[in-house]
Design a protein around this motif. Structure first.
Motif, PDB file in Angstrom:
ATOM      1  N   ASP A   5       0.853  -1.188   0.000  1.00 16.46           N
ATOM      2  CA  ASP A   5       0.000   0.000   0.000  1.00 16.46           C
ATOM      3  C   ASP A   5       0.888   1.235   0.000  1.00 16.46           C
ATOM      4  O   ASP A   5       1.415   1.627   1.035  1.00 16.46           O
ATOM      5  CB  ASP A   5      -0.910   0.000   1.229  1.00 16.46           C
ATOM      6  N   ILE A   6       1.047   1.836  -1.163  1.00 14.47           N
ATOM      7  CA  ILE A   6       1.959   2.967  -1.332  1.00 14.47           C
ATOM      8  C   ILE A   6       1.192   4.279  -1.190  1.00 14.47           C
ATOM      9  O   ILE A   6       0.225   4.513  -1.913  1.00 14.47           O
ATOM     10  CB  ILE A   6       2.649   2.906  -2.713  1.00 14.47           C
ATOM     11  N   HIS A   7       1.616   5.113  -0.270  1.00 15.97           N
ATOM     12  CA  HIS A   7       1.090   6.484  -0.138  1.00 15.97           C
ATOM     13  C   HIS A   7       2.258   7.393  -0.503  1.00 15.97           C
ATOM     14  O   HIS A   7       3.070   7.761   0.333  1.00 15.97           O
ATOM     15  CB  HIS A   7       0.606   6.749   1.286  1.00 15.97           C
ATOM     16  N   ILE A   8       2.357   7.725  -1.781  1.00 12.07           N
ATOM     17  CA  ILE A   8       3.536   8.402  -2.305  1.00 12.07           C
ATOM     18  C   ILE A   8       3.722   9.791  -1.715  1.00 12.07           C
ATOM     19  O   ILE A   8       4.857  10.236  -1.513  1.00 12.07           O
ATOM     20  CB  ILE A   8       3.521   8.433  -3.859  1.00 12.07           C
ATOM     21  N   GLY A   9       2.643  10.490  -1.394  1.00 12.02           N
ATOM     22  CA  GLY A   9       2.764  11.831  -0.819  1.00 12.02           C
ATOM     23  C   GLY A   9       3.511  11.822   0.499  1.00 12.02           C
ATOM     24  O   GLY A   9       4.386  12.658   0.743  1.00 12.02           O
ATOM     25  N   SER A  10       3.196  10.861   1.358  1.00  9.99           N
ATOM     26  CA  SER A  10       3.887  10.785   2.647  1.00  9.99           C
ATOM     27  C   SER A  10       5.348  10.373   2.474  1.00  9.99           C
ATOM     28  O   SER A  10       6.212  10.813   3.231  1.00  9.99           O
ATOM     29  CB  SER A  10       3.169   9.827   3.597  1.00  9.99           C
ATOM     30  N   LEU A  11       5.631   9.561   1.468  1.00  6.57           N
ATOM     31  CA  LEU A  11       7.019   9.165   1.203  1.00  6.57           C
ATOM     32  C   LEU A  11       7.830  10.352   0.684  1.00  6.57           C
ATOM     33  O   LEU A  11       9.008  10.519   1.056  1.00  6.57           O
ATOM     34  CB  LEU A  11       7.066   8.001   0.207  1.00  6.57           C
ATOM     35  N   VAL A  12       7.220  11.166  -0.157  1.00  5.35           N
ATOM     36  CA  VAL A  12       7.883  12.372  -0.666  1.00  5.35           C
ATOM     37  C   VAL A  12       8.160  13.330   0.497  1.00  5.35           C
ATOM     38  O   VAL A  12       9.263  13.874   0.622  1.00  5.35           O
ATOM     39  CB  VAL A  12       7.026  13.050  -1.760  1.00  5.35           C
ATOM     40  N   LYS A  13       7.171  13.505   1.363  1.00  3.87           N
ATOM     41  CA  LYS A  13       7.331  14.391   2.517  1.00  3.87           C
ATOM     42  C   LYS A  13       8.459  13.900   3.427  1.00  3.87           C
ATOM     43  O   LYS A  13       9.308  14.685   3.859  1.00  3.87           O
ATOM     44  CB  LYS A  13       6.022  14.463   3.310  1.00  3.87           C
ATOM     45  N   ALA A  14       8.494  12.597   3.683  1.00  2.00           N
ATOM     46  CA  ALA A  14       9.538  12.027   4.545  1.00  2.00           C
ATOM     47  C   ALA A  14      10.927  12.256   3.947  1.00  2.00           C
ATOM     48  O   ALA A  14      11.871  12.596   4.667  1.00  2.00           O
ATOM     49  CB  ALA A  14       9.284  10.537   4.760  1.00  2.00           C
ATOM     50  N   LYS A  15      11.050  12.086   2.627  1.00  2.00           N
ATOM     51  CA  LYS A  15      12.344  12.282   1.969  1.00  2.00           C
ATOM     52  C   LYS A  15      12.753  13.752   2.009  1.00  2.00           C
ATOM     53  O   LYS A  15      13.925  14.067   2.255  1.00  2.00           O
ATOM     54  CB  LYS A  15      12.286  11.777   0.519  1.00  2.00           C
ATOM     55  N   ALA A  16      11.806  14.660   1.795  1.00  2.00           N
ATOM     56  CA  ALA A  16      12.098  16.095   1.841  1.00  2.00           C
ATOM     57  C   ALA A  16      12.549  16.496   3.244  1.00  2.00           C
ATOM     58  O   ALA A  16      13.507  17.266   3.404  1.00  2.00           O
ATOM     59  CB  ALA A  16      10.876  16.903   1.418  1.00  2.00           C
ATOM     60  N   GLU A  17      11.884  15.966   4.263  1.00  2.00           N
ATOM     61  CA  GLU A  17      12.273  16.264   5.644  1.00  2.00           C
ATOM     62  C   GLU A  17      13.630  15.648   5.983  1.00  2.00           C
ATOM     63  O   GLU A  17      14.443  16.264   6.660  1.00  2.00           O
ATOM     64  CB  GLU A  17      11.199  15.752   6.615  1.00  2.00           C
ATOM     65  N   GLU A  18      13.862  14.441   5.496  1.00  2.00           N
ATOM     66  CA  GLU A  18      15.144  13.770   5.735  1.00  2.00           C
ATOM     67  C   GLU A  18      16.301  14.583   5.165  1.00  2.00           C
ATOM     68  O   GLU A  18      17.358  14.706   5.791  1.00  2.00           O
ATOM     69  CB  GLU A  18      15.113  12.375   5.094  1.00  2.00           C
ATOM     70  N   LEU A  19      16.088  15.137   3.975  1.00  2.00           N
ATOM     71  CA  LEU A  19      17.139  15.925   3.319  1.00  2.00           C
ATOM     72  C   LEU A  19      17.184  17.366   3.818  1.00  2.00           C
ATOM     73  O   LEU A  19      18.124  18.098   3.515  1.00  2.00           O
ATOM     74  CB  LEU A  19      16.937  15.910   1.802  1.00  2.00           C
ATOM     75  N   GLY A  20      16.156  17.781   4.548  1.00  2.00           N
ATOM     76  CA  GLY A  20      16.112  19.142   5.072  1.00  2.00           C
ATOM     77  C   GLY A  20      15.893  20.196   4.004  1.00  2.00           C
ATOM     78  O   GLY A  20      16.393  21.321   4.129  1.00  2.00           O
ATOM     79  N   VAL A  21      15.148  19.852   2.964  1.00  2.00           N
ATOM     80  CA  VAL A  21      14.862  20.804   1.888  1.00  2.00           C
ATOM     81  C   VAL A  21      13.845  21.819   2.406  1.00  2.00           C
ATOM     82  O   VAL A  21      12.780  21.442   2.892  1.00  2.00           O
ATOM     83  CB  VAL A  21      14.325  20.081   0.634  1.00  2.00           C
ATOM     84  N   HIS A  22      14.177  23.084   2.301  1.00  2.00           N
ATOM     85  CA  HIS A  22      13.328  24.145   2.836  1.00  2.00           C
ATOM     86  C   HIS A  22      12.106  24.350   1.940  1.00  2.00           C
ATOM     87  O   HIS A  22      12.174  24.174   0.726  1.00  2.00           O
ATOM     88  CB  HIS A  22      14.125  25.451   2.947  1.00  2.00           C
ATOM     89  N   HIS A  23      10.979  24.733   2.554  1.00  2.00           N
ATOM     90  CA  HIS A  23       9.726  24.931   1.814  1.00  2.00           C
ATOM     91  C   HIS A  23       9.853  25.979   0.714  1.00  2.00           C
ATOM     92  O   HIS A  23       9.239  25.827  -0.354  1.00  2.00           O
ATOM     93  CB  HIS A  23       8.590  25.318   2.775  1.00  2.00           C
ATOM     94  N   THR A  24      10.634  27.016   0.937  1.00  2.00           N
ATOM     95  CA  THR A  24      10.759  28.048  -0.100  1.00  2.00           C
ATOM     96  C   THR A  24      11.430  27.493  -1.357  1.00  2.00           C
ATOM     97  O   THR A  24      11.052  27.852  -2.470  1.00  2.00           O
ATOM     98  CB  THR A  24      11.560  29.264   0.414  1.00  2.00           C
ATOM     99  N   ARG A  25      12.400  26.603  -1.185  1.00  2.00           N
ATOM    100  CA  ARG A  25      13.046  25.991  -2.349  1.00  2.00           C
ATOM    101  C   ARG A  25      12.053  25.123  -3.114  1.00  2.00           C
ATOM    102  O   ARG A  25      12.010  25.148  -4.346  1.00  2.00           O
ATOM    103  CB  ARG A  25      14.246  25.154  -1.911  1.00  2.00           C
ATOM    104  N   ILE A  26      11.243  24.370  -2.375  1.00  2.00           N
ATOM    105  CA  ILE A  26      10.236  23.518  -3.022  1.00  2.00           C
ATOM    106  C   ILE A  26       9.207  24.376  -3.751  1.00  2.00           C
ATOM    107  O   ILE A  26       8.846  24.091  -4.901  1.00  2.00           O
ATOM    108  CB  ILE A  26       9.554  22.602  -1.982  1.00  2.00           C
ATOM    109  N   MET A  27       8.744  25.447  -3.079  1.00  2.00           N
ATOM    110  CA  MET A  27       7.744  26.330  -3.697  1.00  2.00           C
ATOM    111  C   MET A  27       8.296  26.991  -4.953  1.00  2.00           C
ATOM    112  O   MET A  27       7.588  27.107  -5.959  1.00  2.00           O
ATOM    113  CB  MET A  27       7.274  27.392  -2.695  1.00  2.00           C
ATOM    114  N   ASN A  28       9.556  27.402  -4.935  1.00  2.00           N
ATOM    115  CA  ASN A  28      10.177  27.997  -6.122  1.00  2.00           C
ATOM    116  C   ASN A  28      10.331  26.968  -7.235  1.00  2.00           C
ATOM    117  O   ASN A  28      10.128  27.278  -8.407  1.00  2.00           O
ATOM    118  CB  ASN A  28      11.537  28.609  -5.780  1.00  2.00           C
TER     119      ASN A  28
END
Length: 137
Positions: A5-28
């Motif tokens: 059962d893959i919930h890709i949104g939560s996996l993407v969020k976990a990876k972004a948090e793991e890497l410490g990617v800031h929200h402004t970079r993602i939004m840009n």
């Protein structure tokens, strides 16, 4: 990781948090608002174009998660283990094993939930491949 059962949104969020990617970079990168980013995190499935962009931004192949699912849970094909589309050169081969798939299968064997023979029968993994994995552990 649960490949059934893959919930890709939560996996993407976990990876972004793991890497410490800031929200402004993602939004840009996506040219969107923080609310839209949060909405993507909550989605069970994401459009392939967006998922490709997430893969590029986070330097992680999210499509491999689905490949692992196909390897473990797709029914065996009747042909030579390949799916070929008419009038196209697209081919899917089941000989692609991700680390997650290897770990999943080896854990089944090492925890005695399944025997090597049961794994070979259920997941259609070549015998030599499975025994090479076991030998490395």
């Amino acid at each position: 990781m649960n490949l059934k059962d893959i919930h890709i949104g939560s996996l993407v969020k976990a990876k972004a948090e793991e890497l410490g990617v800031h929200h402004t970079r993602i939004m840009n990168f996506f040219n969107c608002t923080e609310a839209e980013i949060q909405e993507m995190y909550g989605q069970e499935s994401i459009d392939t174009k967006k998922l490709l962009r997430w893969s590029k931004l986070l330097h992680f192949d999210f499509f491999r998660i689905y490949t692992g699912h196909l390897i473990l849970y797709s029914p065996p094909s009747k042909t030579d283990r390949a799916i070929k589309m008419e009038s196209s050169t697209l081919e899917f081969r089941k000989s692609i094993y991700t680390e997650e798939v290897k770990c999943f299968i080896l854990n089944k064997i090492l925890s005695k939930q399944m025997t090597a023979t049961e794994v070979l029968t259920k997941y259609k993994i070549p015998k030599t491949t499975l025994y090479k994995w076991i030998k490395k552990v």
